[in-house]
Design a protein around this motif. Structure first.
Motif, mmCIF file in Angstrom:
data_model
loop_
_atom_site.group_PDB
_atom_site.id
_atom_site.type_symbol
_atom_site.label_atom_id
_atom_site.label_comp_id
_atom_site.label_asym_id
_atom_site.label_seq_id
_atom_site.Cartn_x
_atom_site.Cartn_y
_atom_site.Cartn_z
ATOM 1 N N GLU A 249 0.478 5.336 6.464
ATOM 2 C CA GLU A 249 0.467 5.972 5.139
ATOM 3 C C GLU A 249 1.056 5.049 4.076
ATOM 4 O O GLU A 249 0.675 5.114 2.906
ATOM 5 N N ASN A 250 1.992 4.211 4.487
ATOM 6 C CA ASN A 250 2.599 3.237 3.574
ATOM 7 C C ASN A 250 2.733 1.912 4.319
ATOM 8 O O ASN A 250 3.173 1.884 5.473
ATOM 9 N N LEU A 251 2.365 0.831 3.638
ATOM 10 C CA LEU A 251 2.339 -0.467 4.316
ATOM 11 C C LEU A 251 2.887 -1.566 3.413
ATOM 12 O O LEU A 251 2.543 -1.652 2.230
ATOM 13 N N TYR A 252 3.750 -2.391 4.008
ATOM 14 C CA TYR A 252 4.221 -3.594 3.316
ATOM 15 C C TYR A 252 4.182 -4.755 4.297
ATOM 16 O O TYR A 252 4.760 -4.694 5.386
ATOM 17 N N TYR B 54 0.848 -1.189 0.000
ATOM 18 C CA TYR B 54 0.000 0.000 0.000
ATOM 19 C C TYR B 54 0.887 1.243 0.000
ATOM 20 O O TYR B 54 1.954 1.260 0.626
ATOM 21 N N GLY B 55 0.443 2.279 -0.717
ATOM 22 C CA GLY B 55 1.198 3.523 -0.767
ATOM 23 C C GLY B 55 2.416 3.400 -1.655
ATOM 24 O O GLY B 55 2.354 2.813 -2.750
ATOM 25 N N LEU B 56 3.542 3.895 -1.172
ATOM 26 C CA LEU B 56 4.781 3.909 -1.953
ATOM 27 C C LEU B 56 5.267 2.492 -2.270
ATOM 28 O O LEU B 56 5.893 2.256 -3.307
ATOM 29 N N TYR B 57 4.947 1.532 -1.393
ATOM 30 C CA TYR B 57 5.377 0.148 -1.616
ATOM 31 C C TYR B 57 4.697 -0.465 -2.838
ATOM 32 O O TYR B 57 5.201 -1.416 -3.423
ATOM 33 N N LYS B 58 3.562 0.093 -3.209
ATOM 34 C CA LYS B 58 2.843 -0.415 -4.374
ATOM 35 C C LYS B 58 3.400 0.174 -5.667
ATOM 36 O O LYS B 58 3.304 -0.423 -6.745
ATOM 37 N N PHE C 197 -7.912 2.775 2.211
ATOM 38 C CA PHE C 197 -7.020 1.746 2.741
ATOM 39 C C PHE C 197 -7.473 0.388 2.210
ATOM 40 O O PHE C 197 -8.674 0.143 2.073
ATOM 41 N N PRO C 198 -6.534 -0.521 1.889
ATOM 42 C CA PRO C 198 -6.927 -1.789 1.241
ATOM 43 C C PRO C 198 -7.800 -2.697 2.101
ATOM 44 O O PRO C 198 -8.631 -3.434 1.584
ATOM 45 N N ILE C 199 -7.596 -2.671 3.428
ATOM 46 C CA ILE C 199 -8.348 -3.563 4.311
ATOM 47 C C ILE C 199 -9.130 -2.740 5.329
ATOM 48 O O ILE C 199 -8.564 -1.897 6.021
ATOM 49 N N THR C 200 -10.421 -2.991 5.396
ATOM 50 C CA THR C 200 -11.288 -2.257 6.319
ATOM 51 C C THR C 200 -11.720 -3.170 7.456
ATOM 52 O O THR C 200 -12.352 -4.195 7.238
#
Length: 743
Positions: free
Chosen positions: A355-358, A172-176, A415-418
């Motif tokens: 903000e960014n997730l991996y 998610y975010g920059l990791y994507k 966000f990808p997961i709610t």
């Protein structure tokens, strides 16, 4: 009448009653499992030539039907044959009239491996080569030895040693948008605060609970098996396959599970089949009760997991990056590896929105015993890790733990997961108010800093104090199930004499009462006229484990739907009237399995837990001064029952925080947030939150980070010693630098 009796025999009760260890039958024999002493090798033979009369050994060779069963595409041997998968793998069952004698006779069983035969033969050839007349005879002797292909079979190594069997990656975010390395460089170089740590939580099995096992006896061509299974359909099918008989002749008597958390589905079935085989072949009653050692070493409720977090935080306390690496050891096998991996990956970030997730999670095999899945606490290790990480960030950023949590619950982008968790802020604030958390936290924190800076000596008279906060959720109805179908069904019938029958697997007394209350209110029939029937035709027993779908919220909704349907037809159709409902197929619209995004759960319950700890610096004995809990579990049907569940789980949890002892607690305070959300489960909330709150409190008291649970006195001593050593080295370094500057 004869027809009705025979028809009744086709039904099986799925209601748990009694304990398998209490089951008795005249002439009962006692059994113990023969286990492999080696972690690898190819079994050549298993024998016990000197057994006294009345004692018997059976191995895979004696099984009349299948030698193995298959659970979710994973092969499980009833008794080990061929290549050994792990040290302690069951390779046979030994039984006789005296239990103590049976255990003594285990040492007389000979397990021969082909590798030993090869080494022995080679040794003999080399020793005799001087006596060998010529080279031709020497070659002939070598050729007569076992084939290397059959003896040194490396397939078991390839199958069981560190092979990745399940993965899950979330970006998610920059990791994507960028490579992992590029994103790491940008996100962590400019962070105001950063943290890296690895967290481990291992579930201990309390010694007071009944260990796993089974009891079986034959009745003509029928076999009766008493076992604490939560997967009756699979157990019935497995017994029939291995004994090579019809499922109609197999009667699985479901007994109560004495454990806090079920030890495990497929492994329980394997035990049931092992005992059933002994009873079937000997035509005598057989009982097997695992020893405490076997329970602790071979029936661990969950998987061993290490979770490494790398966190980046800005000046405001916002999580700018969260990089999570999850390593899951499933042992030699686990039929539910992908399910476990996915669920831990989802829980790894909890309800926080960085903000960014991996996240990269992987499950691999090893030479450890096989593991299972414990539906109720599958995410607990992830919550232990993330909540300790948040506490560590709070210490670094000097932002109060509650403020840091609430700040990171929102996201500017989708966000990808709610995760729907109810009133997060209300639950946290209520817990803080009840525990006087902020005042105590500030006081203990300042005292700890002062102690660490001014006096590095670990021993002094005053006890060390600390307080910790942890939050967590527990889900109901996972939409992303891969191991089992999510098709829970329930049927309600209104009879001609104005009585209601709910046909379903009977849940706990509390949930039964909730179902009856719902039905009573809708159909205006007294609760005493409502019956829950757990009898199923032997060929219609639900295929999936009970824990995979049994949810207070989902099943109660089905009861209401059935009753409303009956109420509409009640005065227009003759009685009896039946209505059958299944869980709605809303999974596709809520959760995208391919993209691994959306809302993964039907509903969740949310908890905030505060623990205040006191540590005696002379004895290293921990004492909990207080536990404060606030829960939002949606619509609360029975507050008194929920209160009892939480109190019981707290007492059970206190036996598992420190190895070898129970941590005493002075006071427990529990409160609930009233909510109109869907009702969620309460069981498991304490295990998902209390260990992290306890370790956070202990870390504050120690002024050093505790990264694993359960802890030991040796571990606490080591942590203080390491902190003291580090402090002294820092002082020494500072003096050297100052001296150099003066010169």
């Amino acid at each position: 009448m004869a027809g009705k009796k025979s028809e009744k025999k086709l039904f099986r009760s799925l209601e748990a009653s009694g304990f398998y260890s209490d089951a008795e039958k005249e002439g009962c024999l006692y059994a113990a499992l023969v286990r492999s002493p080696a972690p690898a090798g190819k079994i050549k033979s298993i024998s016990a030539p000197d057994l006294p009369e009345g004692y018997t050994l059976y191995t895979s060779k004696e099984l009349p039907g299948a030698k193995a069963i298959t659970a979710n595409k994973t092969i499980i041997k009833i008794f080990g044959y061929g290549n050994v998968s792990y040290s302690g793998e069951p390779v046979g069952i030994l039984f006789g009239p005296d239990e103590e004698t049976v255990y003594k006779l285990l040492d007389t069983v000979n397990i021969t491996f082909d590798v030993e035969s090869l080494e022995s033969a080679l040794h003999n050839v080399i020793n005799n080569q001087e006596e060998t007349a010529n080279f031709k005879e020497f070659v002939e002797q070598i050729n007569e030895m076992p084939s290397l292909d059959t003896v040194i079979d490396k397939s078991h190594i390839e199958e069981n040693t560190n092979v990745i069997v399940a993965t899950r990656e979330i970006k998610y975010g920059l990791y994507k948008k960028q490579s992992i390395a590029q994103a790491d460089m940008k996100l962590f170089e400019n962070a105001a605060f950063s943290s890296t740590d690895t967290w481990k939580e291992k579930l201990l099995t309390p010694k007071w609970q009944e260990t796993e096992g089974a009891f079986a006896y034959t009745e003509g061509e029928k076999i009766h098996v008493f076992v604490p299974t939560r997967w009756t359909g699979f157990t019935q099918k497995s017994v029939a396959q291995v004994l090579n008989i019809s499922e109609e002749e197999v009667f699985i008597h479901k007994t109560k599970s004495a454990g806090i958390y079920p030890a495990g589905l497929a492994r329980t079935t394997q035990l049931a089949v092992q005992v059933a085989s002994a009873a079937w072949l000997s035509k005598k009653p057989v009982k097997l009760v695992l020893s405490q050692f076997e329970q602790e070493n071979y029936m661990v409720p969950g998987v061993l997991t290490e979770i490494t977090y790398r966190s980046a935080v800005n000046e405001e306390g916002r999580l700018t990056a969260l990089k999570i690496l999850i390593d899951i050891d499933i042992g030699s096998s686990n039929p539910f590896a992908q399910e476990i991996t996915d669920r831990i990956a989802i829980a790894a970030a909890s309800y926080y929105k960085p903000e960014n997730l991996y996240i990269h999670a992987q499950a691999h095999t090893s030479k450890n015993p096989p593991t299972s899945i414990s539906m109720q606490i599958i995410e607990s290790q992830a919550f232990f890790a993330i909540e300790n990480e948040i506490q560590k960030i709070s210490n670094l950023s000097k932002i109060f733990p509650d403020e840091l949590r609430i700040l990171n619950t929102v996201s500017k982008k989708a966000f990808p997961i709610t995760i729907t968790t109810g009133d997060i802020q209300g639950v946290i604030q209520q817990t803080l108010k009840n525990s006087d958390f902020n005042r105590k936290y500030a006081s203990f924190h300042m005292e700890a800093i002062d102690r660490a800076e001014k006096d590095s000596k670990p021993f002094f008279a005053l006890p060390l104090r600390g307080i910790g906060l942890a939050t967590a959720y527990i889900p109901s109805g996972y939409y992303g199930q891969t191991s089992f179908s999510n098709d829970s069904k329930l049927e309600v019938t209104l009879s001609a004499d104005e009585k209601i029958e709910i046909h379903a697997i009977k849940p706990s007394e509390v949930i039964q009462d909730i179902w009856k209350k719902s039905a009573s209110e809708i159909l205006q029939i007294p609760k005493q006229n409502i019956l829950i029937n757990s009898d199923f035709p032997y060929d219609q027993i639900p295929e999936q484990p009970e824990d995979s779908y049994c949810s207070i919220s989902i099943m109660n909704e089905l009861v209401k739907k059935c009753c409303n349907d009956i109420q509409k037809k009640r005065f227009h159709q003759p009685l009896p009237i039946s209505s059958k409902r299944g869980a709605g197929t809303t999974a596709k619209s809520k959760w995208d399995k391919e993209k691994f995004s959306g809302t993964p759960f039907y509903t969740t319950s949310f908890i905030a837990t505060v623990v205040e700890v006191e540590l005696d610096t002379y004895t290293y004995n921990e004492k909990i001064k207080g536990i404060w809990v606030t829960v939002d579990c949606g619509e609360l049907f029975d507050e008194a029952a929920a209160l009892r569940t939480i109190k019981l789980e707290i007492q059970q949890e206190l036996t598992m925080l420190v190895k070898g002892k129970t941590v005493p607690c002075d006071a427990i305070n529990i409160s609930f947030i009233q909510s109109s959300n869907r009702s969620g489960q309460v069981g498991g909330l304490i295990h998902n939150s209390l260990p992290a709150a306890f370790s956070s409190a202990l870390s504050l008291a120690l002024t050093t980070q505790l990264t694993e649970i359960p802890c030991t006195e040796d571990l606490l001593f080591q942590l203080i010693r390491d902190r003291t050593k580090e402090k002294n080295e820092t002082k020494k370094s500072d003096k050297t630098e100052n001296k150099g500057a003066e010169e």
